[in-house]
Design a protein around this motif. Sequence first.
Motif, PDB file in Angstrom:
ATOM      1  N   LYS A   1      66.199 -25.010  56.277  1.00 56.18           N
ATOM      2  CA  LYS A   1      66.383 -24.238  57.687  1.00 56.18           C
ATOM      3  C   LYS A   1      67.643 -24.671  58.515  1.00 56.18           C
ATOM      4  CE  LYS A   1      64.204 -21.796  61.681  1.00 56.18           C
ATOM      5  NZ  LYS A   1      63.036 -21.777  62.543  1.00 56.18           N
ATOM      6  N   GLU A   2      67.723 -25.943  58.687  1.00 57.77           N
ATOM      7  CA  GLU A   2      68.697 -26.643  59.511  1.00 57.77           C
ATOM      8  C   GLU A   2      69.758 -27.137  58.828  1.00 57.77           C
ATOM      9  OE1 GLU A   2      68.459 -26.926  62.589  1.00 57.77           O
ATOM     10  OE2 GLU A   2      66.599 -25.931  62.823  1.00 57.77           O
ATOM     11  N   ARG A   3      69.699 -27.256  57.520  1.00 54.92           N
ATOM     12  CA  ARG A   3      70.666 -27.685  56.430  1.00 54.92           C
ATOM     13  C   ARG A   3      71.115 -29.229  56.744  1.00 54.92           C
ATOM     14  NH1 ARG A   3      72.433 -22.342  55.839  1.00 54.92           N
ATOM     15  NH2 ARG A   3      72.489 -21.491  53.574  1.00 54.92           N
ATOM     16  N   ASN A   4      70.109 -30.066  57.418  1.00 59.11           N
ATOM     17  CA  ASN A   4      70.491 -31.402  57.751  1.00 59.11           C
ATOM     18  C   ASN A   4      69.695 -32.280  56.643  1.00 59.11           C
ATOM     19  OD1 ASN A   4      72.098 -31.023  60.103  1.00 59.11           O
ATOM     20  ND2 ASN A   4      70.225 -30.405  61.114  1.00 59.11           N
ATOM     21  N   MET A   5      70.283 -32.891  56.107  1.00 60.53           N
ATOM     22  CA  MET A   5      69.534 -33.756  55.106  1.00 60.53           C
ATOM     23  C   MET A   5      68.885 -35.103  55.531  1.00 60.53           C
ATOM     24  SD  MET A   5      72.033 -33.886  51.639  1.00 60.53           S
ATOM     25  CE  MET A   5      72.417 -32.121  50.951  1.00 60.53           C
ATOM     26  N   ASN A   6      67.896 -35.663  55.251  1.00 55.34           N
ATOM     27  CA  ASN A   6      67.005 -36.638  55.591  1.00 55.34           C
ATOM     28  C   ASN A   6      67.763 -37.982  55.379  1.00 55.34           C
ATOM     29  OD1 ASN A   6      65.921 -37.354  53.460  1.00 55.34           O
ATOM     30  ND2 ASN A   6      64.272 -35.739  53.822  1.00 55.34           N
ATOM     31  N   ILE A   7      67.538 -39.258  55.871  1.00 55.99           N
ATOM     32  CA  ILE A   7      68.286 -40.500  55.583  1.00 55.99           C
ATOM     33  C   ILE A   7      68.082 -40.784  54.074  1.00 55.99           C
ATOM     34  CG2 ILE A   7      66.314 -41.801  56.320  1.00 55.99           C
ATOM     35  CD1 ILE A   7      68.673 -43.735  57.502  1.00 55.99           C
ATOM     36  N   ALA A   8      66.812 -40.460  53.469  1.00 55.93           N
ATOM     37  CA  ALA A   8      66.358 -40.882  52.117  1.00 55.93           C
ATOM     38  C   ALA A   8      67.245 -40.083  51.226  1.00 55.93           C
ATOM     39  CB  ALA A   8      65.059 -40.523  51.873  1.00 55.93           C
ATOM     40  N   LEU A   9      67.359 -38.778  51.265  1.00 55.06           N
ATOM     41  CA  LEU A   9      68.230 -38.065  50.381  1.00 55.06           C
ATOM     42  C   LEU A   9      69.626 -38.339  50.456  1.00 55.06           C
ATOM     43  CD1 LEU A   9      68.754 -35.760  48.382  1.00 55.06           C
ATOM     44  CD2 LEU A   9      68.172 -34.114  50.212  1.00 55.06           C
ATOM     45  N   SER A  10      70.202 -38.327  51.849  1.00 52.66           N
ATOM     46  CA  SER A  10      71.660 -38.613  52.106  1.00 52.66           C
ATOM     47  C   SER A  10      71.967 -39.998  51.647  1.00 52.66           C
ATOM     48  CB  SER A  10      71.864 -38.549  53.655  1.00 52.66           C
ATOM     49  OG  SER A  10      71.246 -37.469  54.328  1.00 52.66           O
ATOM     50  N   SER A  11      71.226 -41.107  51.652  1.00 57.48           N
ATOM     51  CA  SER A  11      71.561 -42.372  51.276  1.00 57.48           C
ATOM     52  C   SER A  11      71.650 -42.389  49.737  1.00 57.48           C
ATOM     53  CB  SER A  11      70.320 -43.266  51.595  1.00 57.48           C
ATOM     54  OG  SER A  11      70.451 -43.739  52.878  1.00 57.48           O
ATOM     55  N   ALA A  12      70.877 -41.528  49.115  1.00 56.03           N
ATOM     56  CA  ALA A  12      70.832 -41.168  47.593  1.00 56.03           C
ATOM     57  C   ALA A  12      72.134 -40.674  47.236  1.00 56.03           C
ATOM     58  CB  ALA A  12      69.460 -40.508  47.048  1.00 56.03           C
ATOM     59  N   LEU A  13      72.430 -39.569  47.732  1.00 56.48           N
ATOM     60  CA  LEU A  13      73.544 -38.732  47.160  1.00 56.48           C
ATOM     61  C   LEU A  13      74.851 -39.769  47.554  1.00 56.48           C
ATOM     62  CD1 LEU A  13      72.982 -35.041  48.774  1.00 56.48           C
ATOM     63  CD2 LEU A  13      72.789 -35.964  46.510  1.00 56.48           C
ATOM     64  N   ARG A  14      74.882 -40.384  48.619  1.00 61.93           N
ATOM     65  CA  ARG A  14      76.062 -41.487  48.996  1.00 61.93           C
ATOM     66  C   ARG A  14      76.132 -42.515  47.955  1.00 61.93           C
ATOM     67  NH1 ARG A  14      74.376 -40.976  54.850  1.00 61.93           N
ATOM     68  NH2 ARG A  14      76.281 -39.935  56.084  1.00 61.93           N
ATOM     69  N   GLU A  15      75.143 -42.941  47.449  1.00 64.87           N
ATOM     70  CA  GLU A  15      75.166 -43.932  46.166  1.00 64.87           C
ATOM     71  C   GLU A  15      75.648 -43.409  45.218  1.00 64.87           C
ATOM     72  OE1 GLU A  15      72.298 -47.526  44.529  1.00 64.87           O
ATOM     73  OE2 GLU A  15      71.680 -46.513  46.243  1.00 64.87           O
ATOM     74  N   LEU A  16      75.167 -42.130  44.598  1.00 64.12           N
ATOM     75  CA  LEU A  16      75.571 -41.552  43.512  1.00 64.12           C
ATOM     76  C   LEU A  16      76.719 -41.115  43.671  1.00 64.12           C
ATOM     77  CD1 LEU A  16      72.598 -39.044  43.058  1.00 64.12           C
ATOM     78  CD2 LEU A  16      73.355 -40.667  41.438  1.00 64.12           C
ATOM     79  N   HIS A  17      77.561 -40.704  44.888  1.00 64.22           N
ATOM     80  CA  HIS A  17      78.981 -40.432  45.036  1.00 64.22           C
ATOM     81  C   HIS A  17      79.625 -41.672  44.627  1.00 64.22           C
ATOM     82  CE1 HIS A  17      82.511 -38.573  46.796  1.00 64.22           C
ATOM     83  NE2 HIS A  17      82.644 -39.507  47.579  1.00 64.22           N
ATOM     84  N   ASP A  18      79.328 -42.908  45.430  1.00 65.62           N
ATOM     85  CA  ASP A  18      80.029 -44.164  45.362  1.00 65.62           C
ATOM     86  C   ASP A  18      80.148 -44.604  43.832  1.00 65.62           C
ATOM     87  OD1 ASP A  18      80.559 -44.142  47.872  1.00 65.62           O
ATOM     88  OD2 ASP A  18      78.764 -45.665  48.289  1.00 65.62           O
ATOM     89  N   ASN A  19      78.891 -44.342  43.031  1.00 67.23           N
ATOM     90  CA  ASN A  19      78.792 -44.691  41.585  1.00 67.23           C
ATOM     91  C   ASN A  19      79.663 -43.794  41.067  1.00 67.23           C
ATOM     92  OD1 ASN A  19      77.352 -46.837  42.402  1.00 67.23           O
ATOM     93  ND2 ASN A  19      75.263 -45.901  41.896  1.00 67.23           N
TER      94      ASN A  19
END
Length: 262
Positions: free
Chosen positions: A206-224
């Motif tokens: 509804k808000e399209r705001n990701m929580n810290i757990a999912l955001s951290s995961a996507l950032r790490e996947l992006h960095d890798n």
Amino acid sequence: MFTGNMVTEAIPARVFSLYKIVTSKKEIARNEVQSLMEPSEIYEGSSYFSSIIKAAIELKIVDIQDNIVVPLVPKEEMKNIEDFRLYAISKINSFEAEQFFKVTNCIVNINERIYKHTLTDTALLNELSRETGTQITAPMIRGWRFWAQFLGFGYMNNMSFLPNAYVFVKNVLRLMNLEKNKEYEIDDFMLMFDAYGKIISGNLAKERNMNIALSSALRELHDNKEIELKYRSDAEKRWILYPSVEQFNDQIASIVYKGVKK
């Protein structure tokens, strides 16, 4: 563990050990499995076996038929603990109405407030009880933490939870069968993600705001370089990562799947 109350006895290693015992035999009775897991000559104290086999049955890796424990997953498909993790993640959405699912979803959406508590803090237990509609006790949350770390929702430092769902999201990406180097619009990606990963993303659409757990995961996947997070100013629909001081903070319009590393 996954239906009804969470328990401390049915930890992942024990559940997988039960499966390995069953698949190593042509046929084995329930009491024989128990005697191998809890040898009478060395085992003392309360039996954990009922909780362990219940979790294995809930995950549909074994069943009991005429008092014989039979494997439901061929041993060729679940050779090691990493295979077990992937398989367990594939089944998690089926427990959406259960305590384990609700507690997980609540904890990952607490975001940075989780850093103020250990998992057994009374204030946190009260909040979890209120949000899930069931009484959550310290022994229950101790049982939860073993599976939370194993499934990859985050990391544990004693009884403190550090939300970073990299391991979980990486396995969900494997289950999604994404096409390598294909770009997925973010709404399409999240819809596909929810088929397996709703336990950490279920309240976000509804808000399209990701929580810290999912955001951290996507950032790490992006960095890798396992995925590429893309921002486009002209994109009609974008999702917002949980803010980070040092890392990628652009709103996500699409994700390019590069291929997860082993």
